[in-house]
Write a protein that holds these residues in place. Structure first.
Motif, mmCIF file in Angstrom:
data_model
loop_
_atom_site.group_PDB
_atom_site.id
_atom_site.type_symbol
_atom_site.label_atom_id
_atom_site.label_comp_id
_atom_site.label_asym_id
_atom_site.label_seq_id
_atom_site.Cartn_x
_atom_site.Cartn_y
_atom_site.Cartn_z
ATOM 1 N N TYR A 49 -53.379 -100.242 -59.542
ATOM 2 C CA TYR A 49 -53.909 -100.150 -60.902
ATOM 3 C C TYR A 49 -53.528 -98.831 -61.581
ATOM 4 O O TYR A 49 -53.376 -98.785 -62.803
ATOM 5 N N HIS A 50 -53.385 -97.786 -60.803
ATOM 6 C CA HIS A 50 -53.083 -96.489 -61.412
ATOM 7 C C HIS A 50 -51.668 -96.457 -61.981
ATOM 8 O O HIS A 50 -51.429 -95.798 -63.004
ATOM 9 N N MET A 51 -50.740 -97.161 -61.378
ATOM 10 C CA MET A 51 -49.399 -97.216 -61.951
ATOM 11 C C MET A 51 -49.426 -97.906 -63.310
ATOM 12 O O MET A 51 -48.689 -97.520 -64.227
ATOM 13 N N ASP A 52 -50.292 -98.919 -63.471
ATOM 14 C CA ASP A 52 -50.449 -99.555 -64.781
ATOM 15 C C ASP A 52 -50.999 -98.562 -65.802
ATOM 16 O O ASP A 52 -50.616 -98.590 -66.976
ATOM 17 N N HIS A 53 -51.908 -97.710 -65.358
ATOM 18 C CA HIS A 53 -52.494 -96.706 -66.250
ATOM 19 C C HIS A 53 -51.412 -95.781 -66.803
ATOM 20 O O HIS A 53 -51.437 -95.421 -67.991
ATOM 21 N N HIS A 54 -50.445 -95.420 -65.979
ATOM 22 C CA HIS A 54 -49.369 -94.541 -66.450
ATOM 23 C C HIS A 54 -48.364 -95.290 -67.322
ATOM 24 O O HIS A 54 -47.909 -94.759 -68.340
ATOM 25 N N ARG A 55 -48.029 -96.492 -66.950
ATOM 26 C CA ARG A 55 -47.027 -97.237 -67.727
ATOM 27 C C ARG A 55 -47.589 -97.693 -69.070
ATOM 28 O O ARG A 55 -46.874 -97.714 -70.082
ATOM 29 N N TYR A 56 -48.857 -98.105 -69.076
ATOM 30 C CA TYR A 56 -49.443 -98.732 -70.260
ATOM 31 C C TYR A 56 -50.783 -98.067 -70.597
ATOM 32 O O TYR A 56 -51.823 -98.713 -70.648
ATOM 33 N N LEU A 57 -50.754 -96.770 -70.828
ATOM 34 C CA LEU A 57 -51.973 -96.009 -71.102
ATOM 35 C C LEU A 57 -52.727 -96.631 -72.276
ATOM 36 O O LEU A 57 -52.202 -96.763 -73.376
ATOM 37 N N GLY A 58 -53.977 -97.029 -72.010
ATOM 38 C CA GLY A 58 -54.795 -97.630 -73.049
ATOM 39 C C GLY A 58 -54.462 -99.073 -73.344
ATOM 40 O O GLY A 58 -55.024 -99.650 -74.296
ATOM 41 N N GLY A 59 -53.594 -99.682 -72.558
ATOM 42 C CA GLY A 59 -53.193 -101.064 -72.797
ATOM 43 C C GLY A 59 -54.359 -102.026 -72.617
ATOM 44 O O GLY A 59 -54.941 -102.106 -71.539
ATOM 45 N N ASP A 60 -54.680 -102.777 -73.655
ATOM 46 C CA ASP A 60 -55.808 -103.705 -73.610
ATOM 47 C C ASP A 60 -55.550 -104.804 -72.585
ATOM 48 O O ASP A 60 -54.528 -105.480 -72.631
ATOM 49 N N GLY A 61 -56.482 -104.946 -71.658
ATOM 50 C CA GLY A 61 -56.353 -105.962 -70.622
ATOM 51 C C GLY A 61 -55.489 -105.553 -69.450
ATOM 52 O O GLY A 61 -55.351 -106.321 -68.491
ATOM 53 N N ASP A 73 -58.735 -98.253 -66.679
ATOM 54 C CA ASP A 73 -59.441 -97.002 -66.944
ATOM 55 C C ASP A 73 -60.241 -97.093 -68.250
ATOM 56 O O ASP A 73 -61.132 -96.286 -68.505
ATOM 57 N N ILE A 74 -59.921 -98.098 -69.071
ATOM 58 C CA ILE A 74 -60.627 -98.318 -70.330
ATOM 59 C C ILE A 74 -61.940 -99.053 -70.044
ATOM 60 O O ILE A 74 -61.940 -100.105 -69.399
ATOM 61 N N PRO A 75 -63.078 -98.536 -70.511
ATOM 62 C CA PRO A 75 -64.349 -99.241 -70.302
ATOM 63 C C PRO A 75 -64.340 -100.628 -70.940
ATOM 64 O O PRO A 75 -63.627 -100.902 -71.912
ATOM 65 N N ILE A 133 -69.867 -89.811 -79.589
ATOM 66 C CA ILE A 133 -69.028 -90.112 -78.428
ATOM 67 C C ILE A 133 -69.734 -91.139 -77.551
ATOM 68 O O ILE A 133 -70.942 -91.054 -77.313
ATOM 69 N N SER A 134 -68.976 -92.108 -77.064
ATOM 70 C CA SER A 134 -69.514 -93.150 -76.187
ATOM 71 C C SER A 134 -68.367 -93.706 -75.345
ATOM 72 O O SER A 134 -67.219 -93.275 -75.504
ATOM 73 N N PRO A 135 -68.646 -94.671 -74.460
ATOM 74 C CA PRO A 135 -67.526 -95.305 -73.741
ATOM 75 C C PRO A 135 -66.501 -95.958 -74.658
ATOM 76 O O PRO A 135 -65.385 -96.253 -74.219
ATOM 77 N N TYR A 136 -66.865 -96.180 -75.913
ATOM 78 C CA TYR A 136 -65.898 -96.707 -76.876
ATOM 79 C C TYR A 136 -64.875 -95.665 -77.324
ATOM 80 O O TYR A 136 -63.883 -96.007 -77.980
ATOM 81 N N SER A 137 -65.088 -94.403 -76.999
ATOM 82 C CA SER A 137 -64.245 -93.318 -77.530
ATOM 83 C C SER A 137 -62.939 -93.188 -76.755
ATOM 84 O O SER A 137 -62.579 -92.122 -76.257
ATOM 85 N N ARG A 138 -62.225 -94.285 -76.679
ATOM 86 C CA ARG A 138 -60.932 -94.327 -76.006
ATOM 87 C C ARG A 138 -59.922 -95.021 -76.904
ATOM 88 O O ARG A 138 -60.250 -95.943 -77.661
ATOM 89 N N MET A 139 -58.672 -94.602 -76.801
ATOM 90 C CA MET A 139 -57.583 -95.255 -77.514
ATOM 91 C C MET A 139 -57.233 -96.552 -76.778
ATOM 92 O O MET A 139 -56.963 -96.539 -75.576
ATOM 93 N N LYS A 140 -57.270 -97.672 -77.503
ATOM 94 C CA LYS A 140 -56.912 -98.962 -76.913
ATOM 95 C C LYS A 140 -55.729 -99.534 -77.692
ATOM 96 O O LYS A 140 -55.720 -99.540 -78.926
ATOM 97 N N ARG A 141 -54.729 -100.015 -76.941
ATOM 98 C CA ARG A 141 -53.506 -100.522 -77.561
ATOM 99 C C ARG A 141 -53.308 -101.994 -77.234
ATOM 100 O O ARG A 141 -53.555 -102.422 -76.101
ATOM 101 N N GLN A 142 -52.817 -102.748 -78.210
ATOM 102 C CA GLN A 142 -52.369 -104.106 -77.977
ATOM 103 C C GLN A 142 -50.896 -104.052 -77.573
ATOM 104 O O GLN A 142 -50.046 -103.637 -78.365
ATOM 105 N N LEU A 143 -50.612 -104.423 -76.336
ATOM 106 C CA LEU A 143 -49.255 -104.303 -75.822
ATOM 107 C C LEU A 143 -48.373 -105.428 -76.337
ATOM 108 O O LEU A 143 -48.817 -106.567 -76.501
ATOM 109 N N LYS A 144 -47.117 -105.102 -76.573
ATOM 110 C CA LYS A 144 -46.141 -106.081 -77.029
ATOM 111 C C LYS A 144 -44.975 -106.119 -76.043
ATOM 112 O O LYS A 144 -44.656 -105.119 -75.400
ATOM 113 N N GLY A 145 -44.328 -107.258 -75.965
ATOM 114 C CA GLY A 145 -43.193 -107.377 -75.075
ATOM 115 C C GLY A 145 -43.614 -107.641 -73.644
ATOM 116 O O GLY A 145 -44.777 -107.913 -73.328
#
Length: 303
Positions: A107-119, A123-125, A286-298
Motif C-alpha cells: 500500500y505504501h508504494m501506491d501512496h508514493h505513486r498516487y499521493l492523495g489518489g481517491d480509492g 493514507d487518506i481518511p 482542521i479535521s480528517p477531511y483536511s487532505r488533498m484528494k485527487r481523481q486519478l485519470k489513465g
C-alpha cells in the motif's frame, strides 16, 4: 517538480541513492532490545507492564514501523536484492506482534505513486472519518484510535487479494507470538501488543501521521519536521525530501536538505509533533477531511 530538476542542478544527490547497511544492524539491535524487554516484564506487576509498554515499548514499536518503512523502500539491501528486504521486513515485524510489513509495502508504494489518489491511497481518511471526527473531543478519540483506522482503512478503500508473502508474514508472526507466550507468558504478549497500539495512537511520535500531509496551510500538501524525534524515526520527518527522493535512505535525507537548501528552507515546516497533535485537535478548521484528494485519470498500476 523539485525531484525533476534537483539532480541536474545538484548531481551530488545521486550519490546518496544507495542502501544504508547500518539499518540492518540497527534493526537487529531493536529486535534484541524488545526480546530483552519481553523477558524482563514477565514477572512484573501489571501496572509496571502497562507503564513500560507506554514509556519504552511504544517508542521501540513505533520506531520499528518506521524501520519497516525504510525497508519497504529497499533501503536495507538495495533494489537489486528486493526479496532480501522483504524477508528482513518480516523479521523486523516480529516484535510488533501483528503482521504488518508486507501489506504496508504494497500500500505504501501506491501512496508514493498516487499521493492523495481517491480509492487508491489508503493514507487518506474515509468519508466516515471526516464526517464523524469533526469536534475537538472526537478528533482526540480519532488520534487515540489511529492504529485501528490504519488497519481497517485498506479493507474499506482499496482491498487487494492476499499475497503469498502476506501469508508467510502472518504465519511467521503467529509462530513468534506463540513462542513468546510459551516462554514468558501473557504479560510479555500484552507488553508487545500494547506497546504497538499505544505507540501508534496517543503518542508524541504519532504526530508524524498528521504532520506529513494534513493541510494546515492551504496549497501545501506535504510538510517536513526538523525536530529531535527524527533520531528515533529514521528521519521520516524529512518528508518533502523523502517524497522527492524515496530511493534515498532516511539517514541521508538531512544531506538532501543541506545540499538543496534553496528548495526546502522556505517551505512550511514543523519543529514539534506534539504541537501538531495539539493544533489538530484544537483548530476547528482542521479535521480528517483536511487532505488533498485527487481523481486519478489513465492507467493505475498497483502492487
Amino acid at each position: 517538480m523539485r525531484c525533476w530538476c534537483l539532480p541536474s542542478k545538484h548531481p551530488e544527490i545521486k550519490a546518496l541513492m544507495k542502501p544504508d547497511y547500518n539499518l540492518i544492524w540497527v534493526v537487529v539491535l531493536m529486535v534484541l532490545a524488545q526480546l530483552t524487554a519481553f523477558y524482563l516484564v514477565k514477572d512484573l506487576d501489571w501496572k509496571w507492564v502497562v507503564f513500560w509498554a507506554y514509556v519504552f515499548g511504544s517508542c521501540i514499536s513505533h520506531s520499528m514501523t518506521l524501520a519497516i518503512h525504510e525497508i519497504s523502500h529497499n533501503s536495507a539491501f538495495g533494489n537489486c536484492k528486493a526479496m532480501w528486504n522483504r524477508w528482513f521486513g518480516i523479521f523486523a515485524n516480529l516484535p510488533l506482534g501483528l503482521p504488518y510489513s508486507i501489506s504496508f509495502k504494497r500500500y505504501h508504494m501506491d501512496h508514493h505513486r498516487y499521493l492523495g489518489g481517491d480509492g487508491i491511497d489508503v493514507d487518506i481518511p474515509t468519508n466516515f472519518e471526516g464526517w464523524f471526527f469533526c469536534t475537538r473531543f472526537r478528533k482526540f478519540i480519532w488520534i487515540v484510535l489511529q492504529p485501528f483506522f490504519y488497519a481497517i482503512r485498506p479493507l474499506c478503500i482499496n482491498p487487494k487479494p492476499i499475497s503469498r508473502l502476506e501469508i508467510i508474514n502472518l504465519l511467521a508472526q503467529l509462530a513468534f507470538d506463540v513462542v513468546i507466550y510459551y516462554l514468558w507468558g501473557v504479560k510479555s504478549i500484552f507488553y508487545m501488543l500494547a506497546g504497538s497500539v499505544l505507540g501508534l495512537g496517543l503518542h508524541p511520535i504519532s504526530g508524524h501521521f498528521i504532520a506529513e500531509h494534513y493541510m494546515f496551510l492551504k496549497g501545501h500538501e506535504t510538510y517536513s519536521y526538523y525536530g529531535p524525534l527524527n533520531l528515533l524515526t529514521f528521519n521520516v520527518g524529512y518528508h518533502n525530501e523523502h517524497h522527492d527522493f524515496p530511493n534515498i535512505p532516511g539517514k541521508s535525507l538531512p544531506l538532501v536538505k543541506k545540499i538543496a537548501a534553496e528548495y526546502y528552507d522556505n517551505l512550511p515546516q514543523y519543529n514539534s509533533w506534539i504541537r501538531v497533535l495539539y493544533d489538530f485537535v484544537m483548530d476547528d478548521t482542521i479535521s480528517p477531511y483536511s487532505r488533498m484528494k485527487r481523481q486519478l485519470k489513465g492507467e493505475v498500476k498497483q502492487d
